[in-house]
Design a protein around this motif. Sequence first.
Motif, PDB file in Angstrom:
ATOM      1  N   GLU A  61     -27.482 -22.181 -67.324  1.00 27.80           N
ATOM      2  CA  GLU A  61     -26.333 -21.463 -66.780  1.00 27.80           C
ATOM      3  C   GLU A  61     -25.569 -20.749 -67.894  1.00 27.80           C
ATOM      4  OE1 GLU A  61     -22.382 -22.286 -64.069  1.00 27.80           O
ATOM      5  OE2 GLU A  61     -24.099 -23.642 -63.908  1.00 27.80           O
ATOM      6  N   GLY A  62     -25.280 -19.475 -67.671  1.00 31.69           N
ATOM      7  CA  GLY A  62     -24.527 -18.685 -68.626  1.00 31.69           C
ATOM      8  C   GLY A  62     -25.346 -18.107 -69.771  1.00 31.69           C
ATOM      9  N   SER A  63     -26.660 -18.381 -69.800  1.00 33.42           N
ATOM     10  CA  SER A  63     -27.474 -17.903 -70.934  1.00 33.42           C
ATOM     11  C   SER A  63     -28.138 -16.553 -70.688  1.00 33.42           C
ATOM     12  CB  SER A  63     -28.569 -18.925 -71.267  1.00 33.42           C
ATOM     13  OG  SER A  63     -29.624 -18.877 -70.315  1.00 33.42           O
ATOM     14  N   VAL A  64     -28.149 -16.082 -69.447  1.00 33.47           N
ATOM     15  CA  VAL A  64     -28.862 -14.845 -69.122  1.00 33.47           C
ATOM     16  C   VAL A  64     -28.043 -13.639 -69.590  1.00 33.47           C
ATOM     17  CG1 VAL A  64     -29.854 -13.456 -67.272  1.00 33.47           C
ATOM     18  CG2 VAL A  64     -30.005 -15.953 -67.177  1.00 33.47           C
ATOM     19  N   ARG A  65     -28.682 -12.795 -70.421  1.00 33.45           N
ATOM     20  CA  ARG A  65     -28.000 -11.645 -71.016  1.00 33.45           C
ATOM     21  C   ARG A  65     -28.872 -10.408 -70.877  1.00 33.45           C
ATOM     22  NH1 ARG A  65     -28.181  -9.728 -76.363  1.00 33.45           N
ATOM     23  NH2 ARG A  65     -29.483 -11.478 -76.957  1.00 33.45           N
ATOM     24  N   ALA A  66     -28.329  -9.347 -70.287  1.00 34.46           N
ATOM     25  CA  ALA A  66     -29.080  -8.107 -70.081  1.00 34.46           C
ATOM     26  C   ALA A  66     -29.414  -7.451 -71.415  1.00 34.46           C
ATOM     27  CB  ALA A  66     -28.272  -7.148 -69.218  1.00 34.46           C
ATOM     28  N   LEU A  67     -30.682  -7.035 -71.566  1.00 37.31           N
ATOM     29  CA  LEU A  67     -31.136  -6.353 -72.771  1.00 37.31           C
ATOM     30  C   LEU A  67     -31.400  -4.871 -72.521  1.00 37.31           C
ATOM     31  CD1 LEU A  67     -33.622  -9.019 -74.152  1.00 37.31           C
ATOM     32  CD2 LEU A  67     -31.257  -8.579 -74.889  1.00 37.31           C
ATOM     33  N   GLY A  68     -31.536  -4.498 -71.262  1.00 38.66           N
ATOM     34  CA  GLY A  68     -31.783  -3.103 -70.925  1.00 38.66           C
ATOM     35  C   GLY A  68     -32.864  -2.964 -69.880  1.00 38.66           C
ATOM     36  N   THR A  69     -33.061  -1.736 -69.440  1.00 38.46           N
ATOM     37  CA  THR A  69     -34.117  -1.415 -68.489  1.00 38.46           C
ATOM     38  C   THR A  69     -35.116  -0.518 -69.203  1.00 38.46           C
ATOM     39  OG1 THR A  69     -32.579  -1.597 -66.638  1.00 38.46           O
ATOM     40  CG2 THR A  69     -34.625  -0.390 -66.239  1.00 38.46           C
ATOM     41  N   PHE A  70     -36.388  -0.885 -69.083  1.00 41.83           N
ATOM     42  CA  PHE A  70     -37.451  -0.202 -69.815  1.00 41.83           C
ATOM     43  C   PHE A  70     -38.554   0.189 -68.848  1.00 41.83           C
ATOM     44  CE2 PHE A  70     -35.344  -3.327 -72.458  1.00 41.83           C
ATOM     45  CZ  PHE A  70     -34.944  -2.560 -73.544  1.00 41.83           C
ATOM     46  N   GLU A  71     -39.270   1.267 -69.180  1.00 44.75           N
ATOM     47  CA  GLU A  71     -40.337   1.754 -68.305  1.00 44.75           C
ATOM     48  C   GLU A  71     -41.596   2.008 -69.123  1.00 44.75           C
ATOM     49  OE1 GLU A  71     -40.982   5.503 -65.330  1.00 44.75           O
ATOM     50  OE2 GLU A  71     -38.989   4.594 -65.388  1.00 44.75           O
ATOM     51  N   ALA A  72     -42.748   1.696 -68.519  1.00 42.45           N
ATOM     52  CA  ALA A  72     -44.043   1.896 -69.180  1.00 42.45           C
ATOM     53  C   ALA A  72     -45.131   1.922 -68.111  1.00 42.45           C
ATOM     54  CB  ALA A  72     -44.319   0.770 -70.174  1.00 42.45           C
ATOM     55  N   ALA A  73     -46.340   2.246 -68.540  1.00 40.96           N
ATOM     56  CA  ALA A  73     -47.491   2.166 -67.635  1.00 40.96           C
ATOM     57  C   ALA A  73     -47.640   0.713 -67.179  1.00 40.96           C
ATOM     58  CB  ALA A  73     -48.752   2.615 -68.352  1.00 40.96           C
ATOM     59  N   ALA A  74     -47.929   0.527 -65.894  1.00 35.47           N
ATOM     60  CA  ALA A  74     -48.128  -0.827 -65.368  1.00 35.47           C
ATOM     61  C   ALA A  74     -49.436  -1.395 -65.908  1.00 35.47           C
ATOM     62  CB  ALA A  74     -48.144  -0.807 -63.844  1.00 35.47           C
ATOM     63  N   ALA A  75     -49.415  -2.650 -66.292  1.00 33.26           N
ATOM     64  CA  ALA A  75     -50.604  -3.281 -66.872  1.00 33.26           C
ATOM     65  C   ALA A  75     -51.663  -3.586 -65.821  1.00 33.26           C
ATOM     66  CB  ALA A  75     -50.212  -4.569 -67.585  1.00 33.26           C
ATOM     67  N   ASN A  76     -51.235  -3.922 -64.606  1.00 37.66           N
ATOM     68  CA  ASN A  76     -52.173  -4.418 -63.600  1.00 37.66           C
ATOM     69  C   ASN A  76     -52.329  -3.522 -62.379  1.00 37.66           C
ATOM     70  OD1 ASN A  76     -52.591  -6.740 -65.186  1.00 37.66           O
ATOM     71  ND2 ASN A  76     -50.766  -7.698 -64.312  1.00 37.66           N
ATOM     72  N   GLU A  77     -51.612  -2.399 -62.338  1.00 36.04           N
ATOM     73  CA  GLU A  77     -51.696  -1.474 -61.211  1.00 36.04           C
ATOM     74  C   GLU A  77     -52.030  -0.089 -61.750  1.00 36.04           C
ATOM     75  OE1 GLU A  77     -48.821  -3.329 -61.682  1.00 36.04           O
ATOM     76  OE2 GLU A  77     -49.048  -4.847 -60.143  1.00 36.04           O
ATOM     77  N   THR A  78     -53.306   0.265 -61.767  1.00 36.86           N
ATOM     78  CA  THR A  78     -53.759   1.546 -62.307  1.00 36.86           C
ATOM     79  C   THR A  78     -53.034   2.702 -61.630  1.00 36.86           C
ATOM     80  OG1 THR A  78     -55.915   0.597 -62.761  1.00 36.86           O
ATOM     81  CG2 THR A  78     -55.793   2.991 -62.705  1.00 36.86           C
ATOM     82  N   GLY A  79     -52.517   3.634 -62.442  1.00 31.35           N
ATOM     83  CA  GLY A  79     -51.835   4.804 -61.916  1.00 31.35           C
ATOM     84  C   GLY A  79     -50.369   4.569 -61.597  1.00 31.35           C
ATOM     85  N   VAL A  86     -34.811  -6.175 -68.237  1.00 29.69           N
ATOM     86  CA  VAL A  86     -35.180  -7.280 -69.116  1.00 29.69           C
ATOM     87  C   VAL A  86     -33.935  -8.060 -69.516  1.00 29.69           C
ATOM     88  CG1 VAL A  86     -36.317  -7.925 -71.280  1.00 29.69           C
ATOM     89  CG2 VAL A  86     -37.165  -5.974 -69.951  1.00 29.69           C
ATOM     90  N   TYR A  87     -34.053  -9.382 -69.437  1.00 27.64           N
ATOM     91  CA  TYR A  87     -32.948 -10.279 -69.743  1.00 27.64           C
ATOM     92  C   TYR A  87     -33.396 -11.342 -70.736  1.00 27.64           C
ATOM     93  CZ  TYR A  87     -30.648  -8.310 -65.670  1.00 27.64           C
ATOM     94  OH  TYR A  87     -30.054  -7.440 -64.788  1.00 27.64           O
ATOM     95  N   ALA A  88     -32.566 -11.584 -71.749  1.00 29.46           N
ATOM     96  CA  ALA A  88     -32.778 -12.740 -72.619  1.00 29.46           C
ATOM     97  C   ALA A  88     -32.269 -13.953 -71.850  1.00 29.46           C
ATOM     98  CB  ALA A  88     -32.002 -12.578 -73.923  1.00 29.46           C
ATOM     99  N   ALA A  89     -32.977 -15.072 -71.943  1.00 35.14           N
ATOM    100  CA  ALA A  89     -32.549 -16.279 -71.251  1.00 35.14           C
ATOM    101  C   ALA A  89     -33.022 -17.505 -72.008  1.00 35.14           C
ATOM    102  CB  ALA A  89     -33.101 -16.311 -69.825  1.00 35.14           C
ATOM    103  N   SER A  90     -32.164 -18.517 -72.044  1.00 35.22           N
ATOM    104  CA  SER A  90     -32.574 -19.845 -72.475  1.00 35.22           C
ATOM    105  C   SER A  90     -32.943 -20.587 -71.202  1.00 35.22           C
ATOM    106  CB  SER A  90     -31.420 -20.568 -73.169  1.00 35.22           C
ATOM    107  OG  SER A  90     -31.053 -19.871 -74.341  1.00 35.22           O
ATOM    108  N   VAL A  91     -33.957 -21.435 -71.273  1.00 40.60           N
ATOM    109  CA  VAL A  91     -34.401 -22.131 -70.072  1.00 40.60           C
ATOM    110  C   VAL A  91     -34.380 -23.638 -70.277  1.00 40.60           C
ATOM    111  CG1 VAL A  91     -35.798 -20.208 -69.227  1.00 40.60           C
ATOM    112  CG2 VAL A  91     -36.846 -21.943 -70.702  1.00 40.60           C
ATOM    113  N   THR A  92     -34.350 -24.341 -69.165  1.00 37.92           N
ATOM    114  CA  THR A  92     -34.421 -25.789 -69.176  1.00 37.92           C
ATOM    115  C   THR A  92     -35.547 -26.221 -68.244  1.00 37.92           C
ATOM    116  OG1 THR A  92     -33.155 -27.839 -68.921  1.00 37.92           O
ATOM    117  CG2 THR A  92     -32.664 -26.078 -67.359  1.00 37.92           C
TER     118      THR A  92
END
Length: 137
Positions: A61-79, A86-92
Amino acid sequence: MTPTVEVVAALIRDAAGRVLLVRKRGTAAFMQPGGKRDAGEDDVTALARELDEELGCIPVEGSVRALGTFEAAAANETGWRVRAAVYAASVTGAITPRAEIADMIWVDPASPPDICIAPLTRDHVLPLAAKQVAGHG
């Protein structure tokens, strides 16, 4: 116009600063854990659900921090392209591949191993993580 899939993704680090990457069953590319939002979900709710489903962990709780929105070619969906909030997060909780996740690996963002890495992760997330480790972000 190129079709685009919208997702949320987590930048999770271990105590050594390495970044967690996952590979979905039936695919070759490693990437950030995360996925598509369900109807009505905000980013943090979607991220928490995806992390629980895929890895059995939840954001601290409270660890999620926005890093930005990024775009690129999809790795698993051709075309297709992928647009990831993207968010930085600590997990438990124990981090263990579940659901569609076949494999996971911890990588040094400044020196990733010679594996297939999704374009978004390779071109945006790992460089961002490497800069943060170097104290520039």
